[in-house]
Scaffold this motif. Structure first.
Motif, PDB file in Angstrom:
ATOM      1  N   TYR A   1      -5.619   3.620  11.675  1.00 11.94           N
ATOM      2  CA  TYR A   1      -6.763   4.534  11.678  1.00 11.94           C
ATOM      3  C   TYR A   1      -7.227   4.971  13.063  1.00 11.94           C
ATOM      4  O   TYR A   1      -7.037   4.280  14.059  1.00 11.94           O
ATOM      5  CB  TYR A   1      -7.943   3.872  10.966  1.00 11.94           C
ATOM      6  CG  TYR A   1      -7.694   3.622   9.498  1.00 11.94           C
ATOM      7  CD1 TYR A   1      -7.576   4.678   8.609  1.00 11.94           C
ATOM      8  CD2 TYR A   1      -7.559   2.330   9.001  1.00 11.94           C
ATOM      9  CE1 TYR A   1      -7.338   4.449   7.259  1.00 11.94           C
ATOM     10  CE2 TYR A   1      -7.316   2.101   7.652  1.00 11.94           C
ATOM     11  CZ  TYR A   1      -7.213   3.161   6.790  1.00 11.94           C
ATOM     12  OH  TYR A   1      -6.969   2.949   5.463  1.00 11.94           O
TER      13      TYR A   1
ATOM     14  N   TYR B   1      -5.704  -9.350  -7.039  1.00  7.45           N
ATOM     15  CA  TYR B   1      -4.464  -9.697  -7.744  1.00  7.45           C
ATOM     16  C   TYR B   1      -3.269  -9.587  -6.805  1.00  7.45           C
ATOM     17  O   TYR B   1      -3.382  -9.036  -5.717  1.00  7.45           O
ATOM     18  CB  TYR B   1      -4.274  -8.752  -8.945  1.00  7.45           C
ATOM     19  CG  TYR B   1      -5.456  -8.804  -9.873  1.00  7.45           C
ATOM     20  CD1 TYR B   1      -5.573  -9.819 -10.824  1.00  7.45           C
ATOM     21  CD2 TYR B   1      -6.505  -7.900  -9.733  1.00  7.45           C
ATOM     22  CE1 TYR B   1      -6.684  -9.910 -11.634  1.00  7.45           C
ATOM     23  CE2 TYR B   1      -7.624  -7.979 -10.547  1.00  7.45           C
ATOM     24  CZ  TYR B   1      -7.714  -8.983 -11.489  1.00  7.45           C
ATOM     25  OH  TYR B   1      -8.828  -9.085 -12.276  1.00  7.45           O
TER      26      TYR B   1
ATOM     27  N   GLU C   1       0.887  -1.175   0.000  1.00  5.43           N
ATOM     28  CA  GLU C   1       0.000   0.000   0.000  1.00  5.43           C
ATOM     29  C   GLU C   1       0.916   1.213   0.000  1.00  5.43           C
ATOM     30  O   GLU C   1       2.135   1.078   0.163  1.00  5.43           O
ATOM     31  CB  GLU C   1      -0.903  -0.011   1.232  1.00  5.43           C
ATOM     32  CG  GLU C   1      -0.152   0.048   2.550  1.00  5.43           C
ATOM     33  CD  GLU C   1      -0.338   1.363   3.280  1.00  5.43           C
ATOM     34  OE1 GLU C   1      -1.482   1.796   3.418  1.00  5.43           O
ATOM     35  OE2 GLU C   1       0.674   1.965   3.696  1.00  5.43           O
TER      36      GLU C   1
ATOM     37  N   THR D   1       0.230   4.470   1.689  1.00 10.55           N
ATOM     38  CA  THR D   1       0.139   5.483   2.754  1.00 10.55           C
ATOM     39  C   THR D   1       1.446   5.559   3.557  1.00 10.55           C
ATOM     40  O   THR D   1       1.955   6.655   3.820  1.00 10.55           O
ATOM     41  CB  THR D   1      -1.047   5.160   3.687  1.00 10.55           C
ATOM     42  OG1 THR D   1      -2.199   4.960   2.868  1.00 10.55           O
ATOM     43  CG2 THR D   1      -1.306   6.282   4.667  1.00 10.55           C
TER      44      THR D   1
ATOM     45  N   THR E   1     -15.332  -3.826  -2.638  1.00 11.40           N
ATOM     46  CA  THR E   1     -14.882  -2.515  -2.163  1.00 11.40           C
ATOM     47  C   THR E   1     -13.939  -1.897  -3.181  1.00 11.40           C
ATOM     48  O   THR E   1     -12.869  -2.443  -3.463  1.00 11.40           O
ATOM     49  CB  THR E   1     -14.172  -2.658  -0.796  1.00 11.40           C
ATOM     50  OG1 THR E   1     -15.076  -3.301   0.087  1.00 11.40           O
ATOM     51  CG2 THR E   1     -13.787  -1.302  -0.241  1.00 11.40           C
TER      52      THR E   1
ATOM     53  N   GLU F   1      -3.611  11.557   0.053  1.00  6.10           N
ATOM     54  CA  GLU F   1      -3.364  11.731   1.481  1.00  6.10           C
ATOM     55  C   GLU F   1      -3.281  13.230   1.756  1.00  6.10           C
ATOM     56  O   GLU F   1      -2.621  13.955   1.010  1.00  6.10           O
ATOM     57  CB  GLU F   1      -2.030  11.075   1.909  1.00  6.10           C
ATOM     58  CG  GLU F   1      -1.758   9.671   1.363  1.00  6.10           C
ATOM     59  CD  GLU F   1      -2.660   8.568   1.922  1.00  6.10           C
ATOM     60  OE1 GLU F   1      -3.393   8.814   2.901  1.00  6.10           O
ATOM     61  OE2 GLU F   1      -2.662   7.453   1.348  1.00  6.10           O
TER      62      GLU F   1
ATOM     63  N   GLU G   1      -1.902 -12.540  -2.225  1.00  9.59           N
ATOM     64  CA  GLU G   1      -3.254 -12.992  -1.891  1.00  9.59           C
ATOM     65  C   GLU G   1      -3.662 -14.059  -2.891  1.00  9.59           C
ATOM     66  O   GLU G   1      -3.025 -14.230  -3.929  1.00  9.59           O
ATOM     67  CB  GLU G   1      -4.238 -11.830  -1.987  1.00  9.59           C
ATOM     68  CG  GLU G   1      -4.006 -10.759  -0.953  1.00  9.59           C
ATOM     69  CD  GLU G   1      -5.176  -9.802  -0.854  1.00  9.59           C
ATOM     70  OE1 GLU G   1      -6.139 -10.133  -0.138  1.00  9.59           O
ATOM     71  OE2 GLU G   1      -5.137  -8.739  -1.486  1.00  9.59           O
TER      72      GLU G   1
END
Ligand code: HAM
Length: 416
Positions: A262, A121, A81, A83, A281, A130, A114
């Motif tokens: 978070y 994928y 990811e 962030t 999602t 951000e 995954e």
């Protein structure tokens, strides 16, 4: 044996690539209009960055990272990811000292080990943003509206915005204690993943996809009942602002997300496409006020989201309009003359495709090729046209022909 692309990766080429380009162009427009600038960070980072930011006990860090040692024996990881990378760059490049708010958007490949299926994928692409330096909930709402605006401009209508707040640290701790008390009595009946999560991160049990577990967690205590004044105030002001802007949302008290950083707002945007199933999602995000300090910067409020581009492309490709004819094809027996005309037109019409036949084939062959390229316009640049310096063109969509055009008129017609 033929070498194939690794499992869970895809080649992206024409015509699908045109959708990718359209999405990224629109993202650039929508995000730049709101003051976000693009940031590009490396696709690999020190492994510790993700372990600290995303969380040691998250599924991503636990099971899904592509981690390797380089020749100097450093542990590196292909980013799962962005962030964490953006925050690292924000701190490392002294961007904390630039005027607030500091706002960045990004696009690029991410990597997670995954089990591949439609919409999931091992190399996938995110478009995200951000925003740093603002604690007011108006920026949370701004961020949510930017995702919705992009989907809207792409013509995506059948989507649901799900929002939740996981409160501040104190409220969350109080809730986790109550949740553990409730769950302790049911541990033997939940899945093995949840049994592990109970010790490591009980909040994440609420995110379990096992149906029987979901049924049980519906009876669990609700987080809002454990909110202190600050958490309650932020949560209600978020909802009020969304409502005032006419943004429809579903409140989901069990939405917790799979990353550790978070606090307060978390949200997801979902589609109802049956083929995507559990991969429905298309966007996930939220506020993460503690991460910049956690990674060594000054305490800085922050909020953002990431969109899964493959999932978006999947949805859009279903409703994509029949590939519109586009561009110009020059037909004429003099290849060099065609080439000169093409070079000039490409300069004068910048974004429009201009092609011609490199081999100087027979007229009929060239026309066949023009049809195959899906061009919208054909320019007949034969001896007569070259001698008179006038142009004859045909619109292949409408079959209309125009003759005796000056070069300027030619530009006017073919621009459309
Ligand atoms: P995430 O929920 O892990 O959040 O990923 C965001 C989106 O990336 C997902 O909603 C999904 O559309 C897409 N995605 C995730 N994994 C895959 C996969 N294996 N294959 C295809 N698409 C996938 C984050 O990554 C956070 N960094 C979002 C964020 C930004 N929060 C704050 N700022």
């Amino acid at each position: 044996m033929l070498i194939k692309a690794p499992r869970g990766t895809q080649d992206i080429f024409y015509p699908a690539i045109t959708l990718w380009q359209r999405i990224e162009e629109l993202a650039l427009q929508v995000f730049q209009q709101a003051g976000f600038t693009e940031m590009r960070t490396p696709v690999f980072e020190a492994t510790e960055l993700f372990a600290r930011a995303v969380g040691d006990d998250s599924d991503i860090v636990n099971k899904e990272m592509y981690t390797f040692h380089d020749r100097s024996d450093r542990s590196l990881t292909l980013r799962p990811e962005a962030t964490a990378s953006i925050v690292r760059s924000f701190i490392e490049n002294g961007l904390q000292q630039t005027p607030k708010p500091q706002r960045f958007w990004y696009r690029g490949p991410m990597f997670r080990y995954e089990r591949p299926q439609t919409g999931r994928y091992r190399q996938f692409h995110q478009i995200g943003l951000e925003a740093f330096g603002v604690s007011s909930t108006s920026i949370d709402v701004e961020v949510v509206t930017l995702a919705l605006e992009l989907f809207d401009r792409l013509g995506l209508t059948d989507i649901t915005l799900c929002v939740n707040s996981i409160g501040n640290q104190a409220s969350r701790s109080a809730y986790i204690a109550a949740l553990k008390e409730f769950l302790a009595g049911h541990l033997t009946s939940v899945c093995t993943d949840c049994q592990r999560r109970f010790n490591e991160n009980p909040l994440r049990m609420l995110d379990c996809k096992v149906v029987a577990d979901q049924e049980l967690y519906k009876q669990a205590p609700v987080i809002y009942d454990y909110f202190d004044e600050e958490s309650l105030h932020i949560w209600s002001s978020l909802k009020n602002q969304l409502t005032s802007l006419g943004i429809k949302f579903q409140e989901d008290s069990r939405l917790v997300r799979g990353l550790d950083y978070y606090n307060h707002l978390v949200f997801e945007i979902k589609t109802h496409d049956p083929e995507l199933g559990a991969q429905s999602t298309i966007c996930g995000g939220g506020r993460y006020d503690a991460l910049v300090a956690e990674l060594g910067g000054n305490a800085t409020p922050a909020v953002g989201f990431a969109i899964g581009e493959e999932r978006l492309v999947h949805l859009l490709s279903k409703k994509a309009e029949v590939n519109n004819k586009f561009g110009i094809y020059i037909i004429g027996e003099d290849v060099l003359a065609n080439q000169k005309l093409a070079l000039g037109l490409r300069r004068d019409l910048s974004l429009i495709k201009v092609e011609y036949d490199y081999d100087g084939a027979k007229f009929k062959k060239q026309l066949e090729k023009a049809l195959k390229t899906g061009s919208k316009w054909v320019i007949f640049y034969m001896e007569a046209e070259r001698a008179s310096n006038k142009f004859k063109i045909k619109n292949l969509e409408t079959a209309q022909e125009f003759e005796g055009l000056s070069y300027d008129e030619l530009l006017q017609y073919t621009k459309s």
